[in-house]
Design an enzyme around this catalytic site. Sequence first.
Site, PDB file in Angstrom:
ATOM      1  CD  GLU A 109     -18.356  29.303  14.684  1.00 55.15           C
ATOM      2  OE1 GLU A 109     -18.092  28.136  14.392  1.00 55.15           O
ATOM      3  OE2 GLU A 109     -19.422  29.649  15.192  1.00 55.15           O
ATOM      4  CD  GLU A 150     -22.773  31.306  12.703  1.00 56.50           C
ATOM      5  OE1 GLU A 150     -22.858  30.183  13.250  1.00 56.50           O
ATOM      6  OE2 GLU A 150     -21.924  31.589  11.842  1.00 56.50           O
TER       7      GLU A 150
HETATM    8  C1  FCB Z   1     -21.381  27.511  13.222  1.00 58.23           C
HETATM    9  C2  FCB Z   1     -20.921  27.868  11.824  1.00 58.23           C
HETATM   10  C3  FCB Z   1     -22.028  27.951  10.811  1.00 58.23           C
HETATM   11  C4  FCB Z   1     -23.049  26.847  11.000  1.00 58.23           C
HETATM   12  C5  FCB Z   1     -23.506  26.798  12.437  1.00 58.23           C
HETATM   13  C6  FCB Z   1     -24.555  25.758  12.709  1.00 58.23           C
HETATM   14  O1  FCB Z   1     -20.335  26.948  13.923  1.00 58.23           O
HETATM   15  O2  FCB Z   1     -20.254  29.114  11.847  1.00 58.23           O
HETATM   16  O3  FCB Z   1     -21.461  27.930   9.536  1.00 58.23           O
HETATM   17  O4  FCB Z   1     -22.532  25.664  10.577  1.00 58.23           O
HETATM   18  O5  FCB Z   1     -22.412  26.562  13.278  1.00 58.23           O
END
Ligand code: FCB
Length: 458
Positions: free
Chosen positions: A163, A356
């Site tokens: 990110e 994620e």
């Molecule tokens: C993302 C991040 C991760 C965590 C999640 C909830 O943006 O990459 O580290 O904080 O959100």
Amino acid sequence: MEFPKDFIWGVASSAYQIEGSYKSEGKGLSVWDTYTHEQGNISDLETGDIACDNYRLLDKDVEIMSALKIQAYRFSVSWPRILPEGYGKINEKGLDHYDRLVDKLLEKNITPYITLFHWDFPYELYLKGGWLNRDVAKYFAEYVNIVVNRLSDRVKYWITENEPQCYIGAALQDGNHAPGLSLGKKDIFLAAHHSLLAHGHAVTAIRGAAKQPPVIGYAPASWYLWSPISDDPADIEACRAKTFAAGEDPIGATSWWLDPVCLGKYPDTSMYQYKEYLPKVTDYDMKIISQPIDFIGMNVYQTYRGKADGQGQCVTVKEEPGYAHTDAGWSVTPEALYWGPKFYEARYHKKLYITENGISNQDWVCLDGNIHDYQRIDFLHRYLLQLHRAISEGIPVEGYFHWTLTDNFEWATGYSNRFGIVYIDFINQDRIIKDSGVWYRRVIESNGGTLLSGSDGF
Ligand code: FCB
């Protein structure tokens, strides 16, 4: 139909959010270490100094993953733990730590997926100009080379960066992530360009140092995702176009980061719109940035909903009053895992992983000693069904990494957001598997079968 037979079920984490031991065994400081120690940045001055104490309790956490039948673990290596100054002198003890982690995972048949940078930027390099310094891209490659050299006899899967929208946008432009700056547009675009260069150099470094054919990915945030409220092709097309438009907030946009990497160019309209602020972009740089990668990692939590107006432009549809949202205020919008992969595949033609996805929830230990996080179970069930729908239509999603294993330090919001399928008592470091952990194990054991039969047992 089940999920594909080699589909990967995993969990994801990052070093700063779980490790603690922030000054132990030769580790250098990161910008998060210094930022969290400054008054006024994080409420209650919460820090990752101890976090889940995972640096010391890694055996325990791997045992828990094994008990939950987790097949793959996405974790990040801390750059300043390996190179305390960001380049140059190596901290062998840092490398030993990740060596041990990898061995322990393999002993339990859990495949490591390593993220090389998840925001804990070396403080010493920040003092040298941070991402505004073009040399940082080379320092990153130096660090990547060291890690890959050490671990690639056992590790095959690599993710260069997590990110960039956060460690460039939130951190250097919006000022709410470490190091908390509010730079102007010219600086931001320059820093972003250097971050892309760092990614490209890292890809070359991985391929150069890997002791087995590496599988390389890149995981920008998928914040800007619009899903159509109907099957009308006009709505679909409007949402697809809006998902990749990089006009209003280019640094937050998906295409600002993925187009250069996967298509070899910045998005055309933004190039035009922001011309006066952009650094000189040479063919040489674009060649480095667009080194071929093997997959895109999608970090997906929610989607906007949209429809076409009379001119085919996407209009965001407002959520109804009282709409379902998580503890972080993010909307519960499962179709994100359907439209997201579909749109990405159509534009970039790459294999995908969900690197994620998850939910922060008001979890506490109930009177019976357990954590009954039914909302997390329902959230996951809904999202995974949508992912299954995308896969059934032929979208090449290779695996799903749930964010996250244990509750941990959630950046700007400290410990107030619990995202884990394992509860952490941050006073005594006890771990308790939540109901969702038990539920996820059943999903894994049945390769998604329990999702589809609707018999999740809760
Ligand atoms: C993302 C991040 C991760 C965590 C999640 C909830 O943006 O990459 O580290 O904080 O959100």
